[in-house]
Design a protein around this motif. Structure first.
Motif, mmCIF file in Angstrom:
data_model
loop_
_atom_site.group_PDB
_atom_site.id
_atom_site.type_symbol
_atom_site.label_atom_id
_atom_site.label_comp_id
_atom_site.label_asym_id
_atom_site.label_seq_id
_atom_site.Cartn_x
_atom_site.Cartn_y
_atom_site.Cartn_z
ATOM 1 N N ARG A 265 35.612 18.384 134.646
ATOM 2 C CA ARG A 265 35.287 17.701 136.195
ATOM 3 C C ARG A 265 36.349 16.583 136.174
ATOM 4 O O ARG A 265 36.676 16.427 137.339
ATOM 5 C CB ARG A 265 34.088 17.461 136.223
ATOM 6 C CG ARG A 265 33.021 18.775 136.573
ATOM 7 C CD ARG A 265 31.653 18.252 136.861
ATOM 8 N NE ARG A 265 30.764 17.793 135.815
ATOM 9 C CZ ARG A 265 30.052 18.591 135.021
ATOM 10 N NH1 ARG A 265 29.980 20.190 135.330
ATOM 11 N NH2 ARG A 265 29.385 18.250 133.947
ATOM 12 N N THR A 266 36.418 15.792 135.185
ATOM 13 C CA THR A 266 37.220 14.395 135.172
ATOM 14 C C THR A 266 38.467 14.929 135.521
ATOM 15 O O THR A 266 39.454 14.211 136.130
ATOM 16 C CB THR A 266 37.038 13.929 133.929
ATOM 17 O OG1 THR A 266 35.615 13.458 133.670
ATOM 18 C CG2 THR A 266 38.146 12.684 133.738
ATOM 19 N N GLN A 267 39.238 16.228 134.931
ATOM 20 C CA GLN A 267 40.411 16.456 134.990
ATOM 21 C C GLN A 267 40.568 16.906 136.484
ATOM 22 O O GLN A 267 41.873 16.457 137.264
ATOM 23 C CB GLN A 267 40.897 17.650 134.283
ATOM 24 C CG GLN A 267 40.878 17.348 132.844
ATOM 25 C CD GLN A 267 40.945 18.637 131.992
ATOM 26 O OE1 GLN A 267 40.769 19.755 132.428
ATOM 27 N NE2 GLN A 267 41.060 18.455 130.663
ATOM 28 N N TYR A 268 39.771 17.476 137.199
ATOM 29 C CA TYR A 268 39.838 17.583 138.666
ATOM 30 C C TYR A 268 40.040 16.444 139.410
ATOM 31 O O TYR A 268 40.951 16.265 140.407
ATOM 32 C CB TYR A 268 38.665 18.607 139.080
ATOM 33 C CG TYR A 268 38.931 19.982 138.850
ATOM 34 C CD1 TYR A 268 39.394 20.997 139.767
ATOM 35 C CD2 TYR A 268 38.487 20.454 137.699
ATOM 36 C CE1 TYR A 268 39.497 22.230 139.606
ATOM 37 C CE2 TYR A 268 38.589 21.959 137.421
ATOM 38 C CZ TYR A 268 38.917 22.727 138.153
ATOM 39 O OH TYR A 268 39.164 23.881 137.930
ATOM 40 N N GLU A 269 39.168 15.557 139.102
ATOM 41 C CA GLU A 269 39.104 14.037 139.870
ATOM 42 C C GLU A 269 40.482 13.361 139.664
ATOM 43 O O GLU A 269 40.932 12.894 140.528
ATOM 44 C CB GLU A 269 38.050 13.491 139.488
ATOM 45 C CG GLU A 269 37.669 11.963 140.472
ATOM 46 C CD GLU A 269 36.282 11.505 140.035
ATOM 47 O OE1 GLU A 269 36.406 10.312 139.913
ATOM 48 O OE2 GLU A 269 35.261 11.985 139.973
ATOM 49 N N THR A 270 40.844 13.489 138.371
ATOM 50 C CA THR A 270 41.994 12.606 138.329
ATOM 51 C C THR A 270 43.389 13.306 139.014
ATOM 52 O O THR A 270 44.157 12.725 139.519
ATOM 53 C CB THR A 270 42.398 12.839 136.732
ATOM 54 O OG1 THR A 270 41.435 12.123 135.865
ATOM 55 C CG2 THR A 270 43.831 12.402 136.293
ATOM 56 N N ALA A 271 43.296 14.779 138.942
ATOM 57 C CA ALA A 271 44.354 15.334 139.815
ATOM 58 C C ALA A 271 44.265 14.832 141.379
ATOM 59 O O ALA A 271 45.272 14.705 142.010
ATOM 60 C CB ALA A 271 43.995 16.807 139.625
ATOM 61 N N MET A 272 43.093 14.863 141.864
ATOM 62 C CA MET A 272 42.981 14.459 143.237
ATOM 63 C C MET A 272 43.206 12.932 143.235
ATOM 64 O O MET A 272 44.056 12.528 144.277
ATOM 65 C CB MET A 272 41.501 14.424 143.883
ATOM 66 C CG MET A 272 41.401 14.229 145.004
ATOM 67 S SD MET A 272 39.907 14.397 145.593
ATOM 68 C CE MET A 272 39.810 16.044 146.132
ATOM 69 N N ALA A 273 43.142 12.143 142.390
ATOM 70 C CA ALA A 273 43.453 10.439 142.402
ATOM 71 C C ALA A 273 45.006 10.526 142.229
ATOM 72 O O ALA A 273 45.556 9.756 142.970
ATOM 73 C CB ALA A 273 42.906 9.872 141.463
ATOM 74 N N ASN A 274 45.773 11.316 141.573
ATOM 75 C CA ASN A 274 47.112 11.369 141.469
ATOM 76 C C ASN A 274 47.736 11.684 142.825
ATOM 77 O O ASN A 274 48.751 11.209 143.169
ATOM 78 C CB ASN A 274 47.712 12.081 140.381
ATOM 79 C CG ASN A 274 47.431 11.755 138.884
ATOM 80 O OD1 ASN A 274 46.948 10.653 138.824
ATOM 81 N ND2 ASN A 274 47.216 12.731 138.070
ATOM 82 N N ARG A 275 47.050 12.806 143.583
ATOM 83 C CA ARG A 275 47.756 13.017 144.716
ATOM 84 C C ARG A 275 47.358 11.950 145.799
ATOM 85 O O ARG A 275 48.209 11.835 146.796
ATOM 86 C CB ARG A 275 46.823 14.386 145.372
ATOM 87 C CG ARG A 275 47.495 14.949 146.637
ATOM 88 C CD ARG A 275 49.090 15.273 146.711
ATOM 89 N NE ARG A 275 49.511 15.520 147.968
ATOM 90 C CZ ARG A 275 49.941 14.632 148.572
ATOM 91 N NH1 ARG A 275 49.764 13.366 148.574
ATOM 92 N NH2 ARG A 275 50.375 15.220 149.954
ATOM 93 N N LEU A 276 46.184 11.396 145.860
ATOM 94 C CA LEU A 276 46.167 10.268 146.854
ATOM 95 C C LEU A 276 46.874 9.206 146.525
ATOM 96 O O LEU A 276 47.538 8.467 147.375
ATOM 97 C CB LEU A 276 44.551 9.862 146.764
ATOM 98 C CG LEU A 276 43.492 10.838 147.205
ATOM 99 C CD1 LEU A 276 42.263 10.176 146.658
ATOM 100 C CD2 LEU A 276 43.650 11.242 148.591
ATOM 101 N N ARG A 277 47.354 8.925 145.250
ATOM 102 C CA ARG A 277 48.309 7.844 144.886
ATOM 103 C C ARG A 277 49.504 8.019 145.417
ATOM 104 O O ARG A 277 50.238 7.252 145.792
ATOM 105 C CB ARG A 277 48.172 7.647 143.131
ATOM 106 C CG ARG A 277 48.767 6.453 142.848
ATOM 107 C CD ARG A 277 48.519 6.084 141.219
ATOM 108 N NE ARG A 277 47.090 5.715 141.239
ATOM 109 C CZ ARG A 277 46.193 6.480 140.549
ATOM 110 N NH1 ARG A 277 46.642 7.862 140.024
ATOM 111 N NH2 ARG A 277 44.790 6.063 140.393
ATOM 112 N N LEU A 278 49.947 9.483 145.272
ATOM 113 C CA LEU A 278 51.154 9.618 146.031
ATOM 114 C C LEU A 278 51.157 9.551 147.342
ATOM 115 O O LEU A 278 52.274 9.071 147.812
ATOM 116 C CB LEU A 278 51.416 11.129 145.640
ATOM 117 C CG LEU A 278 52.739 12.019 146.243
ATOM 118 C CD1 LEU A 278 53.937 11.236 145.868
ATOM 119 C CD2 LEU A 278 52.722 13.387 146.114
ATOM 120 N N GLY A 279 49.961 9.642 147.894
ATOM 121 C CA GLY A 279 50.122 9.553 149.462
ATOM 122 C C GLY A 279 50.212 7.745 149.615
ATOM 123 O O GLY A 279 50.754 7.560 150.661
ATOM 124 N N VAL A 280 49.780 7.121 148.974
ATOM 125 C CA VAL A 280 50.092 5.583 148.993
ATOM 126 C C VAL A 280 51.440 5.124 149.087
ATOM 127 O O VAL A 280 51.983 4.692 149.878
ATOM 128 C CB VAL A 280 49.145 4.854 148.295
ATOM 129 C CG1 VAL A 280 49.801 3.256 147.972
ATOM 130 C CG2 VAL A 280 47.696 5.008 148.370
#
Length: 214
Positions: A140-155
């Motif tokens: 589950r942490t891996q999924y959340e990390t992947a989402m955070a990375n995509r959001l960081r790209l959004g910034v």
């Protein structure tokens, strides 16, 4: 009573595998997905997989090893869409909307157990299964990390305000997805999940100079 591993291994040693291993693995995956690890007995497994106890131990070694392999199979077959959508060339808000919309469809498919095998797996289990609980928490942490990375790209792309708390936003939307899983397991319709997703997008951070992103 479950046969002893040593007994079935001695009986089965040297016999050629006479079943479709992939098909048996996917049968086990669906059963674990539907009932959880501790809710699935050895007898349930061999009945669903259509194999003998000796074939089970020869091919999969143990129930725990089979479960871990089933989780890997799930991630490849039914979890790949999560990473695929995050990698699509769209703006970040569109990407998250599409992710939630697709999740609503996947969690309510007629041909698969409701929800997600990973999202709520092993959140409650006996102390003897602590290793499995840690395994699923890592997934589950891996999924959340992947989402955070995509959001960081959004910034970085200017899709999100620079001051956005990326980790908190990722945790929020992953919590929303896991809530949708529980709703689906409890019988919620696809339309209800889509409404939850729509409301969830109202929490999307507004860009600088805009009163609302909804």
């Amino acid at each position: 009573m479950t046969p002893k591993k040593n007994d079935v291994e001695r009986r089965g040693r040297g016999r050629p595998q006479s079943f479709d291993r992939t098909q048996a693995l996917y049968a086990a995956m669906r059963l674990f997905w539907d009932r959880g690890y501790e809710g699935t007995s050895f007898d349930d497994l061999i009945a669903a997989m259509g194999i003998s106890p000796s074939s089970f131990y020869n091919a999969f070694k143990s129930k725990e090893a089979l479960y871990q392999e089933a989780i890997e199979a799930y991630a490849k077959a039914s979890g790949a869409w999560f990473y695929d959508i995050l990698g699509e060339p769209a703006d970040t808000r569109t990407t998250l909307e599409r992710l939630l919309t697709f999740a609503a469809a996947e969690f309510t498919r007629d041909d698969l157990p409701a929800g997600c095998m990973i999202a709520v797996a092993a959140t409650q289990c006996s102390p003897s299964q602590a290793r499995l609980r840690e395994l699923m928490a890592t997934q589950r942490t891996q999924y959340e990390t992947a989402m955070a990375n995509r959001l960081r790209l959004g910034v970085n792309l200017g899709d999100l305000p620079a001051a956005t708390d990326i980790d908190a936003l990722a945790a929020f939307y992953m919590s929303l997805i896991r809530g949708m899983v529980v709703q689906a397991r409890d019988g919620a319709t696809r339309e209800r999940l889509l409404e939850i997703a729509r409301i969830g997008m109202q929490a999307w951070p507004a860009k600088e100079g805009h009163p609302s992103a909804a």
